[in-house]
Design an enzyme around this catalytic site. Structure first.
Site, short mmCIF file in Angstrom:
data_model
loop_
_atom_site.label_atom_id
_atom_site.label_comp_id
_atom_site.label_asym_id
_atom_site.label_seq_id
_atom_site.Cartn_x
_atom_site.Cartn_y
_atom_site.Cartn_z
CG PHE A 148 -2.89 -0.69 1.22
CD1 PHE A 148 -2.79 -0.56 -0.15
CD2 PHE A 148 -1.76 -0.42 1.99
CE1 PHE A 148 -1.60 -0.17 -0.75
CE2 PHE A 148 -0.57 -0.04 1.40
CZ PHE A 148 -0.48 0.08 0.02
CG ASP A 223 -6.35 3.86 4.88
OD1 ASP A 223 -6.26 4.94 4.27
OD2 ASP A 223 -5.44 3.00 4.89
CE1 TYR A 248 1.77 7.31 -1.35
CE2 TYR A 248 2.58 8.07 0.78
CZ TYR A 248 2.13 7.04 -0.04
OH TYR A 248 2.04 5.78 0.46
CE LYS A 249 -1.83 5.79 -1.95
NZ LYS A 249 -2.14 4.99 -0.77
NE ARG A 397 -3.92 1.02 -8.64
CZ ARG A 397 -3.46 1.42 -7.46
NH1 ARG A 397 -4.16 1.18 -6.37
NH2 ARG A 397 -2.31 2.04 -7.34
C1 LIG Z 1 -1.18 4.23 -0.08
C2 LIG Z 1 -1.86 3.55 1.07
C3 LIG Z 1 -1.24 3.47 2.31
C4 LIG Z 1 0.15 3.99 2.50
O1 LIG Z 1 0.63 3.84 3.79
P1 LIG Z 1 1.96 4.57 4.22
O2 LIG Z 1 2.27 3.99 5.55
O3 LIG Z 1 1.66 6.05 4.32
O4 LIG Z 1 3.01 4.28 3.21
C5 LIG Z 1 -1.96 2.90 3.35
N1 LIG Z 1 -3.21 2.42 3.16
C6 LIG Z 1 -3.82 2.49 1.96
C7 LIG Z 1 -5.21 1.98 1.79
C8 LIG Z 1 -3.16 3.03 0.87
O5 LIG Z 1 -3.74 3.07 -0.32
#
Ligand SMILES: *Cc1c(COP(=O)(O)O)cnc(C)c1O
Length: 438
Positions: A148, A223, A248-249, A397
């Site tokens: 990500f 992560d 929030y997921k 997705r």
């Molecule tokens: C959603 C997501 C994030 C979000 O990061 P924030 O800093 O909390 O906005 C980070 N890494 C991954 C893999 C994600 O899917």
């Protein structure tokens, strides 16, 4: 009816019957009652923003009206606002397999709720560096190209700050990780990966990669954005050093809900993290001039917790009170398989190319398909009440939150998807204008 359309019809009938039967046998179907879901919508985007638990809504009102509105500053003690980061961490811990007993032994805590993943990754990268630079001999941070983006940006930021002589991001492809760990060996500070790929849903072999990294003296940072709340991780059992995850997921904490940090107890005494703020101080209310980090997981706090958001997340987590994460995982695998099979069986859906691992055991709770018009297709589906999302350049997705989706929801989604593909609804201009958030 032609032979072909007869067989298509039969296949649809059999999927419809199977959806009903599966819903009847679903051991966690009752969890749906915990949510407030809009009618006329089937929500296949809980992997991006979880749906609203009733308890979360209730708490939001209570925090604002009573706690903030009436009890004002006394709420820090009266409603234990000050303990939220630890208490929410304590609710998340069992979901990721982190053992702790905060009530009887606060020092045992390994999970704390705070900030965003991006900020927390920065803290953890620095913590890893403070523990494992081996007097400057270890300088590399290994990750994968398709991580990500924010995860990679945090390393790039750190590298720009302290120089590539001390911190250098090395990227490789998904399937090259193990070979790369062997290759980099004693120049590795840490391996930093996302457990479940945000695009394809591919699950890394966390136990194997963690062990291999350790064999080479490297630490690991996982992560868990697409893992926490939807599949077992067992961080303690696999001797994970550090992890972050998203509120929030699948944890349904609401937009911008705070994230969490896991740091294995064995590292607490020696690590340092640079965002030293008063909430991470051993005694914040002494207001001392000199910073002295808390000796436990609290040292990962920086500033004041976002009380409203964190309270809402706290309440949202009550959905998981009476369910094991393995039950959630079992249903998740059943849901993705059901969807995948229905797509495969439908002549109308031949234009979708499957882009996730074939076996449910090898993927998280989402499915990716590629299509030239993936963005417009997604918008057309949303207009018909099926909420999915688009990921550049050409992926649609579908996320499957096992705590509120039914098999009949999946059947309905497939029927709508077939209609949109048959009618080529996605060719309408209104679905081809890009919005700011995709
Ligand atoms: C959603 C997501 C994030 C979000 O990061 P924030 O800093 O909390 O906005 C980070 N890494 C991954 C893999 C994600 O899917």
């Amino acid at each position: 009816m032609s032979e072909n359309s007869k067989s298509q019809h039969a296949s649809t009938q059999s999927h419809a019957a199977s959806a009903i039967a599966r819903d009847q046998q679903d051991a966690i179907a009752h969890l749906r009652d915990h949510y407030e879901l809009p009618e006329d919508t089937i929500y296949l985007d809980g992997n991006s923003l979880g749906a609203l638990p009733k308890a979360a809504k209730k708490r939001a009102l209570e925090v604002v009206e009573t706690q903030w509105g009436k009890d004002l500053i006394t709420s820090w003690n009266k409603h234990a606002w000050i303990d939220l980061p630890m208490n929410v961490g304590d609710r998340i811990a069992p979901l990721i397999g982190a053992k702790q007993d905060v009530k009887n032994d606060p020092a045992s805590a390994q999970v704390i709720c705070c900030d965003s993943i991006s900020v927390n990754l920065f803290k953890l990268l620095c913590a890893a560096l403070s523990l494992n630079s081996d007097d400057g001999k270890r300088t590399k941070i290994l990750s994968q190209c398709d991580n990500f983006p924010t995860d990679l940006y945090t390393v790039e930021g750190l590298q720009a700050l302290i120089g590539s002589g001390k911190c250098e991001l090395v990227l490789c492809e998904e399937e090259e990780i193990e070979q790369k760990i062997e290759e980099l060996g004693d120049s590795l500070i840490t391996v930093m990966l996302t457990h479940v790929n945000f695009r394809s849903g591919y699950i890394h072999n966390l136990p194997k990669i963690t062990e291999l990294a350790h064999q080479h003296g490297a630490l690991v940072i996982w992560d868990l954005a697409h893992s926490a709340g939807v599949l077992p991780v067992n961080v303690d059992e696999h001797k994970v050093d550090f992890a972050v995850g998203c509120g929030y997921k699948y944890l349904n904490g609401g937009p911008g809900a705070p994230a969490f940090v896991y740091a294995a107890k064995r590292h607490h005494a020696k690590l340092q993290q640079p965002l030293s703020g008063w909430m991470g101080h051993a005694k914040p209310f002494d207001f001392a001039v000199e910073y002295q980090a808390d000796s436990g997981i609290k040292q990962f706090l920086s500033g004041t917790p976002s009380v409203i958001s964190m309270s809402v997340l706290d309440a949202a987590l009550s959905v998981f009170d009476d369910v094991s994460i393995q039950q959630v995982r079992d249903k998740s695998m059943a849901l993705t398989s059901f969807f995948q099979q229905a797509v495969e069986d439908a002549d109308d859906l031949k234009g979708l190319k499957f882009a996730s691992p074939a076996l449910p055991e090898q993927r998280g709770s989402q499915l990716a398909y590629t299509h030239d018009k993936a963005y417009a297709l997604c918008q057309a589906l949303i207009s018909k009440g099926i909420v999915a999302d688009f990921r550049a350049p050409d992926i649609i997705r579908f996320g499957f939150s096992p705590t509120y989706l039914s098999f009949q929801d999946i059947f309905q989604s497939i029927e709508t998807l077939k209609q949109v593909m048959r009618d080529k609804t996605y060719e309408l201009p209104e679905f081809n204008r890009k919005q700011a958030v995709t």
